[in-house]
Design a protein around this motif. Structure first.
Motif, PDB file in Angstrom:
ATOM      1  N   GLY A  65    -103.802 -48.486  31.285  1.00 33.40           N
ATOM      2  CA  GLY A  65    -102.832 -49.084  30.383  1.00 33.40           C
ATOM      3  C   GLY A  65    -103.315 -50.480  30.036  1.00 33.40           C
ATOM      4  N   ALA A  66    -102.677 -51.114  29.068  1.00 34.57           N
ATOM      5  CA  ALA A  66    -103.140 -52.450  28.700  1.00 34.57           C
ATOM      6  C   ALA A  66    -101.967 -53.364  28.420  1.00 34.57           C
ATOM      7  N   GLY A  67    -100.968 -53.272  29.265  1.00 31.51           N
ATOM      8  CA  GLY A  67     -99.874 -54.220  29.149  1.00 31.51           C
ATOM      9  C   GLY A  67     -98.959 -53.956  27.976  1.00 31.51           C
ATOM     10  N   ALA A  68     -98.508 -52.730  27.828  1.00 28.78           N
ATOM     11  CA  ALA A  68     -97.496 -52.434  26.817  1.00 28.78           C
ATOM     12  C   ALA A  68     -96.426 -51.604  27.501  1.00 28.78           C
ATOM     13  N   ARG A 118    -101.606 -48.803  35.070  1.00 31.99           N
ATOM     14  CA  ARG A 118    -101.598 -50.171  34.514  1.00 31.99           C
ATOM     15  C   ARG A 118    -102.865 -50.915  34.906  1.00 31.99           C
ATOM     16  N   ALA A 119    -103.425 -51.618  33.951  1.00 32.58           N
ATOM     17  CA  ALA A 119    -104.611 -52.417  34.245  1.00 32.58           C
ATOM     18  C   ALA A 119    -104.287 -53.567  35.192  1.00 32.58           C
ATOM     19  N   VAL A 148     -93.908 -50.109  26.372  1.00 32.01           N
ATOM     20  CA  VAL A 148     -93.502 -48.899  25.670  1.00 32.01           C
ATOM     21  C   VAL A 148     -94.347 -47.693  26.098  1.00 32.01           C
ATOM     22  N   CYS A 149     -95.538 -47.940  26.617  1.00 31.67           N
ATOM     23  CA  CYS A 149     -96.405 -46.843  27.032  1.00 31.67           C
ATOM     24  C   CYS A 149     -95.872 -46.089  28.245  1.00 31.67           C
TER      25      CYS A 149
END
Lengths: 581, 116, 295
Positions: free
Chosen positions: A262-265, A221-222, A267-268
């Protein structure tokens, strides 16, 4: 260097009264009388990790622990254990360590910015062993013996995942570490990545050797900048030392790692969506099968494991699969890390053997609830999990038992809920999360969650009828069956589980238009109790909508029609004359 | 750094073991830093340097006791190895002064002791 | 480095007001009062953007100046924003429309000019052309080269861009699309899917309120309400002075310290509703102190 004191005595009152200082002085006095003040140091502890045992005394280096110590015991302790080194049998207590550190053994122990420190603590020993003594088939066998199952939520046996990918013939294979910890209220992966990055790397390298992959990605996660920085550094150090790259540890094996953010989703966190995201695309999930182990990243066989699963790998090969399978319950081996939070006294990260009960976790490790509040339920599994009411507190924590109660192990969030929390509100909280995070690809995930939230909104604002509960349940069931990915299928869980165990609270909202916890604002009524009111007028002054009328002579009243339920009057009244129900 | 091989890994570890002396570790995960661990780390480092003490100051990950952050662990010859919790700037100074230099534990902040 | 804006207007009050506004927002400002002087400054100062008044000493002087700028090879790429007073009854010999042959300007703004609208326009055009544009292109080129051979690079490149600018400016997406040889829609598809990527410039201080379960139960909603009240903005909005941006985030992973808010990098643990004002004013004071120092 010579020790200054021969012995150390630690003490702390773990009961309701804090008599720590009093006993501190008692011991000092007694030691002085015995002429031992230069030989024994008495220390007031901050916390000894024990609760409800009265005054606790610990003596070092003998490691005697005495509980429920009274003033009359002081001379005895000094005489027997401090002057001499014998235990006082009738006060002796052997603390049973509830926690067991396997994954977290290095967190708080090893300098995460130094590969040397990791090696000093035995790091990369497992890798050496695997590369020099094990064939990939033997690695699979050892993992099978260990009984390790995925720690990301599903609990799929790790050896099977690896074996599928190993058996497929392909030009390239990949290892992915899933560090997209999106559950609100969970931070186990962050702690492992920040506290013991090399263990995750070592696990990935072993996975690469086993399945025949030469490339791996850490998807993080970012929102975890420190974890990213430390993993970045760990990769560079490992490359420098020949633990990554070509000819790892002087063998033929080659493997390298890269970070993907990651970029704040949310579902990922789902593996097929995560693969799409690593490929630089929208993180849409896709139907399974084919499973990633067969056809994953860029169509190649891919092993995706969660951070905690990978951090288990080195220790399994260090100490053997048989040792590992000796920990835990019948169906779940090893330990699990939980982020114990919410209304518990000691929030924190805990690691416990599988099969421990919730009661032990909340009361003996977490120190019970804060401020003497009463426990209502424990939530596990975040937005995909459910609530476990207090009557099931003696349930052993493992995959199957939690599933039976309509919850899941999940990635490790464990939230303690007390009587001031409203179950409808909590179900709504998780659904709001799911509505926000729904990726939009399938309609059950997109529309189902939205409609469920609408019904919950209706209930919490007092506009629902009893038939709405049936409709809500119908949508829950449909979404569970029809959603494309695991996240959509589990989104109804918090609602279903609160409905199952706390239906009466839902009915109260519907029939009596009442929220017992006082959380559902629309159902609140503010009133001024005339007998308590001192007619100071402060409430009227603070009311932002002038809903309080009256004067010092006549007293004050709240106009229910005008009131926006902001609670200002309730907060500013010094005489508890404003009531909220 | 020469690349490690499976033959040299163990001897490299032994070499590290021999050089390991006294140390102080500050829990520097996100939760620790949020509670003020970076200042504690800085204060301890400065104080150790100022006094010229032979003790290494290092960072470490989260020990799990988030409620007690910032956490500082001290391992000095002749004193029980101790974990201090809720350490602020003043306590940090006390730890260097009393525990490291004076060889005695600091009151009110010990959260755990390890005998090993 | 600061971007340079050239202001050509014959109204000293307007020049003064606009200069104060632009400087407060980090621009360097030079000005001129007529077309001739203006064009000289365009060449000597090489600004990143020009704000040009339509009616100077005569009513079409601005239009003519814009034409001159657009016909000179050295200055033709500098974006021009035309500012004009009353629109009706001016009896102009051409249509008042941006981007035409008679008016080679990027946009037209009417007086009175709303500060936020003007700033937004400047931000939109300044990155696409001008001196700073060339620097940006270079940076993006290096960035793209570094990632070019790695498959799945788009998300990582966007992360680096956002790290640098605080958001992903539209002009840069255009440039990226050209350099990577992929359609702009592909880039926007990714940006809009992930919550982390921003399309607008956030405030100087980004206040994030954690809405993880632990924070939610321990009073984060009340803290959020108070922040909204104190800052007079809603979720996902920036204050009028551009100082604060308020957002809600999913679990910062400090559940033991719940409820938590962060202001840029700084974490505030166990926040109570009544501490909100203190926290905010801490940054306002810091900002004042900095401004005074600079002045």
């Amino acid at each position: 260097m010579e020790a200054r004191y021969r012995k150390t005595l630690l003490l702390k009152d773990t009961g309701a009264l804090d008599r720590t200082k009093e006993f501190f002085n008692l011991f000092l006095e007694r030691l002085r009388e015995e002429g031992l003040q230069e030989e024994v140091q008495v220390v007031r502890a901050g916390d000894l990790g024990m609760y409800g045992y009265g005054l606790v005394v610990k003596i070092l280096p003998d490691e005697y622990t005495y509980v429920n110590v009274e003033a009359k015991d002081v001379p005895k302790i000094v005489q027997t254990s401090l002057k001499k080194s014998n235990p006082v049998q009738d006060l002796l207590y052997t603390p049973r360590e509830k926690q067991m550190r396997v994954v977290l053994k290095n967190c708080g122990e090893v300098d995460p910015e130094s590969v040397d420190d990791y090696i000093l603590h035995g790091g990369y020993g497992a890798l050496k062993k695997v590369l020099t003594e094990f064939t990939p088939e033997q690695v699979i066998d050892e993992l099978k013996t260990s009984g390790l199952r995925g720690r990301g939520g599903g609990g799929f046996p790790t050896w099977m995942k690896w074996n599928f990918a190993r058996k497929v013939e392909a030009a390239e294979k990949y290892i992915i570490c899933n560090g997209d910890e999106g559950d609100p209220g969970a931070y186990m992966d962050r702690s492992v990545l920040e506290g013991d990055p090399h263990a995750v790397l070592e696990g990935m390298i072993i996975a690469g050797y086993t399945v025949g992959a030469s490339k791996g990605f850490l998807y993080i996660r970012a929102e975890y900048p420190l974890a990213i920085e430390r993993i970045q550094r760990a990769i560079a150090q490992a490359q420098d030392y020949g633990l990554l790259g070509g000819n790892i540890l002087g063998t033929e094996f080659q493997f390298d790692l890269e970070i993907r953010l990651g970029a704040g989703a949310f579902v990922c966190g789902e593996e097929t969506a995560l693969i799409a995201s690593v490929e630089g695309k929208r993180g849409y999930p896709s139907p399974r099968p084919p499973y990633p182990s067969v056809k994953g990243l860029w169509g190649m066989p891919t092993v995706i494991n969660n951070v905690e699963t990978l951090a288990n790998i080195p220790v399994i090969f260090d100490r053997g699969g048989a040792w590992f399978s000796g920990i835990g319950s019948q169906t779940a081996k090893g330990t699990k890390v939980f982020a114990l939070t919410g209304k518990v006294k000691n929030s924190g990260l805990i690691e416990v053997p599988m099969g421990i009960t919730l009661r032990e976790i909340v009361y003996e490790i977490g120190g019970g609830l804060s401020e003497g509040k009463k426990l209502k339920a424990v939530q596990t599994g975040g937005p995909s999990g459910g609530v476990i009411p207090d009557k099931f507190l003696d349930t052993p924590v493992d995959y199957e038992h939690l599933m039976e109660l309509g919850s899941i192990m999940g990635s490790g969030g464990m939230i303690v809920i007390d009587e001031e929390d409203c179950m409808v509100d909590i179900a709504k909280f998780y659904l709001n999360f799911c509505v926000d995070e729904a990726c939009g690809k399938c309609s059950p995930g997109r529309i189902g969650t939205f409609q469920m939230r609408n019904y919950l909104q209706k209930i919490s604002s007092g506009q629902a009828g009893e038939d709405d509960l049936d409709k809500l349940e119908a949508i829950c069931r449909a979404t569970k069956k029809a959603a494309l990915c695991g996240l959509g299928q589990t989104a109804p869980n918090p609602t279903l589980s609160t409905l199952r165990f706390f239906r009466e609270e839902y009915l109260e909202h519907i029939r009596e238009r009442r929220c017992r916890a006082g959380k559902c604002i629309d159902l609140l009524r503010y009133k001024i109790k005339q007998e308590k009111c001192k007619r100071c007028g402060v409430c009227a002054m603070h009311c932002p909508v002038n809903a309080i009328s009256g004067s010092r002579e006549e007293g004050y009243r709240i106009d229910v029609e005008k009131c926006v339920k902001c609670g200002q009057c309730f907060e500013v009244c010094k005489f508890d004359a404003v009531t909220r129900e | 750094m020469a690349k490690l091989t499976h033959q040299s890994l163990d001897s490299f570890r032994r070499e590290l073991e021999e050089n390991k002396g006294d140390w102080i570790k500050v829990g520097m995960s996100t939760c620790g830093i949020a509670a003020g661990a970076d200042e504690v780390y800085r204060v301890i480092n400065e104080e150790v340097q100022k006094r010229g003490l032979a003790v290494r100051v290092e960072k470490c990950g989260c020990a799990g006791m988030c409620y007690a952050e910032p956490l500082v662990e001290v391992c000095v010859e002749g004193v029980p190895r101790s974990v201090y919790g809720k350490v602020d700037k003043d306590t940090a100074l006390k730890i260097v002064d009393k525990h490291v230099s004076g060889k005695r534990l600091v009151n009110d902040h010990v959260f755990n002791v390890k005998v090993k | 480095m600061r971007n340079k804006v050239l202001l050509i207007d014959d109204d000293p009050d307007f020049i003064e007001a606009t200069q104060v506004l632009l400087e407060a927002n980090g621009y360097e400002v030079v000005n001129a009062t007529n077309g001739k002087e203006g064009f000289q400054k365009v060449r000597s100062e090489s600004p990143d953007l020009i704000l040009l008044d339509l009616m100077l000493s005569y009513k079409t002087e601005g239009a003519e100046t814009a034409k001159t700028i657009s016909q000179d090879a050295a200055t033709k790429d500098i974006p021009v924003i035309l500012i004009t007073g009353a629109r009706k009854g001016m009896d102009l010999p051409f249509e008042l429309k941006a981007g035409t042959e008679a008016l080679p300007v990027k946009a037209i703004v009417e007086k009175p000019v709303r500060p936020d609208a003007l700033l937004k326009l400047i931000r939109t055009y300044i990155v696409q052309t001008g001196e700073s544009h060339r620097r940006v292109v270079q940076q993006i080129q290096t960035l793209v080269e570094r990632w070019r051979d790695k498959p799945g690079n788009l998300v990582m490149i966007l992360h680096e861009i956002q790290n640098h600018y605080g958001y992903v400016p539209r002009g840069i997406s255009f440039e990226l699309s050209r350099l990577l040889g992929i359609p702009l829609a592909r880039i926007y598809e990714v940006i809009t899917f992930y919550n982390f990527f921003k399309l607008d410039e956030p405030g100087k201080y980004v206040i994030s309120v954690c809405m993880g379960t632990a924070c939610y139960l321990k009073g984060a909603p009340q803290v959020l309400e108070e922040l909204k009240k104190v800052l007079s903005v809603g979720e996902g909005q920036t204050t009028a002075d551009g100082l604060f941006h308020l957002q809600v985030v999913r679990c910062l992973g400090c559940c033991g310290l719940a409820p938590v808010i962060t202001v840029n990098e700084k974490v505030f643990p166990k926040v109570r509703k009544n501490q909100v004002m203190d926290i905010v004013s801490q940054f306002v004071k810091k900002e004042h102190a900095q401004n005074e120092k600079e002045a």
